[in-house]
Structure formats: C-alpha cells, structure tokens
Design a protein around this motif. Structure first.
Motif, PDB file in Angstrom:
ATOM      1  N   LEU A 211      -6.310  -4.807  -5.403  1.00  0.00           N
ATOM      2  CA  LEU A 211      -7.022  -5.261  -4.490  1.00  0.00           C
ATOM      3  C   LEU A 211      -8.588  -5.501  -4.714  1.00  0.00           C
ATOM      4  N   GLY A 212      -9.083  -4.424  -5.457  1.00  0.00           N
ATOM      5  CA  GLY A 212     -10.695  -4.302  -5.534  1.00  0.00           C
ATOM      6  C   GLY A 212     -10.978  -5.552  -6.468  1.00  0.00           C
TER       7      GLY A 212
ATOM      8  N   LEU B 189      -0.364   4.011  -4.958  1.00  0.00           N
ATOM      9  CA  LEU B 189      -1.637   3.645  -3.916  1.00  0.00           C
ATOM     10  C   LEU B 189      -2.593   3.277  -4.871  1.00  0.00           C
ATOM     11  N   ARG B 190      -2.946   3.754  -5.876  1.00  0.00           N
ATOM     12  CA  ARG B 190      -4.329   3.892  -6.507  1.00  0.00           C
ATOM     13  C   ARG B 190      -4.194   2.286  -7.374  1.00  0.00           C
TER      14      ARG B 190
ATOM     15  N   ARG C 126     -10.908  -8.769  -5.022  1.00  0.00           N
ATOM     16  CA  ARG C 126     -11.874  -8.979  -4.204  1.00  0.00           C
ATOM     17  C   ARG C 126     -13.407  -9.150  -5.048  1.00  0.00           C
TER      18      ARG C 126
ATOM     19  N   GLN D  78      -4.867  -0.224  -4.821  1.00  0.00           N
ATOM     20  CA  GLN D  78      -6.436  -0.129  -4.390  1.00  0.00           C
ATOM     21  C   GLN D  78      -7.038  -1.028  -5.405  1.00  0.00           C
TER      22      GLN D  78
ATOM     23  N   GLY E 114     -14.471  -1.785  -3.768  1.00  0.00           N
ATOM     24  CA  GLY E 114     -13.201  -2.168  -3.483  1.00  0.00           C
ATOM     25  C   GLY E 114     -11.916  -1.488  -3.881  1.00  0.00           C
ATOM     26  N   MET E 115     -12.246  -0.939  -5.207  1.00  0.00           N
ATOM     27  CA  MET E 115     -11.007  -0.086  -5.929  1.00  0.00           C
ATOM     28  C   MET E 115     -10.700   1.062  -5.083  1.00  0.00           C
ATOM     29  N   THR E 116     -11.598   1.579  -4.421  1.00  0.00           N
ATOM     30  CA  THR E 116     -11.489   3.014  -3.776  1.00  0.00           C
ATOM     31  C   THR E 116     -11.348   2.949  -2.351  1.00  0.00           C
ATOM     32  N   GLU E 117     -11.129   1.730  -1.916  1.00  0.00           N
ATOM     33  CA  GLU E 117     -10.520   1.665  -0.431  1.00  0.00           C
ATOM     34  C   GLU E 117      -9.251   2.209   0.044  1.00  0.00           C
TER      35      GLU E 117
ATOM     36  N   HIS F  60      -4.352 -10.878   0.179  1.00  0.00           N
ATOM     37  CA  HIS F  60      -4.205  -9.455   1.195  1.00  0.00           C
ATOM     38  C   HIS F  60      -3.781  -9.659   2.441  1.00  0.00           C
TER      39      HIS F  60
ATOM     40  N   ARG G 124       0.732  -1.117   0.101  1.00  0.00           N
ATOM     41  CA  ARG G 124      -0.052   0.064   0.021  1.00  0.00           C
ATOM     42  C   ARG G 124       0.767   1.351   0.292  1.00  0.00           C
TER      43      ARG G 124
END
Length: 290
Positions: A130-131, A123-124, A134, A127, A287-290, A61, A33
């Motif tokens: 990860l999204g 970071l983007r 998920r 995310q 999930g993409m914006t967490e 994750h 992250r």
C-alpha cells in the motif's frame, strides 16, 4: 456442504489482479489487511449497470464486504464481493503514465508471488504494498527507486535480503566489491565465486539506502547507478522466486547508459498487458508503516 450458509465479513485490501469470468463477472485477486491474499468473484462487474465496477480495478485501495469463510475451512475457495467502497483508487493516476503503470504492475505481481499461501495474514507486506503504490501515486520519489525499495524490503520480509554490509558467505564485515546473487549478496575476495559481479560502490550504497529508507541518499544518485542497482535487485529477487516476473522487464528505467550492458529483468519498453487479463517518516516510508 448442505445447509452451509456463507458468512459475511469486512476487510480493506489492495487489488492486485483481475481476470474475466464468464460473460459479466471477474475474479479479483486481493491482498487484504487481516486475511492475507485471497480471490473473490465480483458478479456482474463487467456490465454497464454495475454499481462498483470502477472500484475494483488494479492498484486500488478498497474497503470490502465479502461472503465466504475467511479461514477457508468450509465452502468454495472463491469468496464473493457483496459490497465495495473505494478508499483511494491509485490506478486512475497511472493510466496515462507508462513508467508508473509498469512499476505498479511489478509491485502487484511481486506481492502475489510473495504470498504463495492464500488466507495467510501478512500485515507488513500489505502495508509495504500500500505504501509503495501511494508513493508512486504521489510522485514523491523516482519511479524506479520506489520499485526497487519495495522489492528489497519485500525480500527482507521473505527472508531473502541480500547481504550488503558483510560477506554473504563467511560474514566478514566490510564494504566488499563483489556481488553474487547465488551466494546471497556482497562477498569478500576469499569467498568470491566465479562470475560474480563488481558493481560500483555507489550501487551498494544505493541498495542500502533503499532498504533502510534513507531517501536523501537515494534521491541524489545518478541514472547509471540506479540502473545497475535495478539489475542486481531484479536478479536477486527472481533467483529466490525461481521464476521470472512477467512485468519486470517492461518497467521503463530511463535511457540506458552508453556502453553499459542491459540490466537483468529491467529496462524494456513496449506495450504492457493489464495485470491479469522501514523505516522512515516521509513519503513512501510513512505509507509503509500505516
């Protein structure tokens, strides 16, 4: 460096790839992250007595404690995993599902290709990756749609987004019928180069929907449109990467349409090796914006 003592720091990460090292160790490629992509040695992880072997498998994750210089100014480029806790081990849900496993492999490989410099924070992209994993695990959308949405948005982050609502060459707005990967996307009749593709209008609409997160439109598309979209997305990505993705041709994109040409970079079936041996509010976009 004499007298150098490696510092400890924590971060959470997505496991992208694992490689064997010696008799009992592994090198783990991580997308973290706060510290970007890095590689770390997990010592003794292949022994049956290892306390965290199952936690460091692809697509998981995890929360880690690492030993090493997070900026890479001192010591070895390889960090060492000293502690690891699983947050959500998505890989366990993919082992018996070939389409989802191959799609997750393509996502992990793409994330690694989009981070050519180690320890450069992204970071983007973290995310986004990860999204996408998920969303695959939850099965909220078709596997191929999740993968293509990830590839399109990943290219947007890298500055390679295909032009969809205006000519890629002259910028003339409109819904253009031709699509040229070397030119950068949709092209008008005046700028259309030889060999340009002529996808169905619904295919361009699907690409726009996946880029913007309009899942109502994306989920309603037909199989033939999805396959044509996948072919254009794969070709566009690999043109900019200047190399093919090993995992992309193995993605199961469903039964081909009778009489249709095979899509570039997608649709094959067969054994796949393990890796290394935005904008909406629901599902994948949340999930993409967490």
């Amino acid at each position: 460096m004499p007298g150098y003592r490696r510092q400890l720091y924590r971060d959470d990460a997505v496991v992208l790839r694992v490689q064997k090292l010696g008799e009992s160790d592994r090198i783990i490629t991580l997308l973290t992250r706060r510290h970007g992509r890095l590689r770390a040695v997990a010592r003794g992880i292949r022994r049956t007595t290892s306390k965290f072997g199952a936690r460091l498998e692809p697509f998981g994750h995890v929360d880690l404690q690492l030993a090493g210089d997070p900026k890479g100014n001192q010591g070895s480029s390889l960090h060492t995993v000293s502690q690891v806790e699983g947050i959500d081990l998505y890989g366990k849900r993919f082992l018996g599902d070939y389409p989802r496993y191959t799609a997750a492999s393509a996502i992990a490989e793409t994330a690694e290709r989009l981070t050519p410099v180690e320890r450069e924070p992204s970071l983007r992209l973290f995310q986004l990756t990860l999204g996408a994993l998920r969303a695959l695990a939850e099965g909220s959308h078709a596997t191929t749609l999740v993968l293509d949405a990830y590839l399109l948005r990943g290219m947007s982050l890298a500055g390679w987004a295909p032009a969809l609502t205006a000519c890629a060459v002259c910028g003339t707005p409109g819904r253009h019928r031709a699509f040229s990967v070397p030119a950068g996307g949709a092209v008008c009749p005046d700028c259309r180069p030889p060999g340009a593709a002529h996808p169905a209008p619904a295919t361009i609409d699907l690409m726009s929907a996946l880029t913007s997160g309009d899942w109502r439109v994306a989920d309603a598309t037909e199989t033939g449109v999805r396959r044509e979209c996948s072919g254009l997305v794969a070709a566009h990505l690999q043109w900019h990467l200047e190399r093919a993705l090993r995992s992309l041709p193995l993605v199961d994109r469903g039964a081909p349409v009778v009489g249709a040409a095979p899509s570039p970079g997608g649709g094959g079936a067969g054994p796949v090796p393990p890796p290394g041996e935005g904008a909406g509010v629901d599902g994948m976009d949340r999930g993409m914006t967490e």
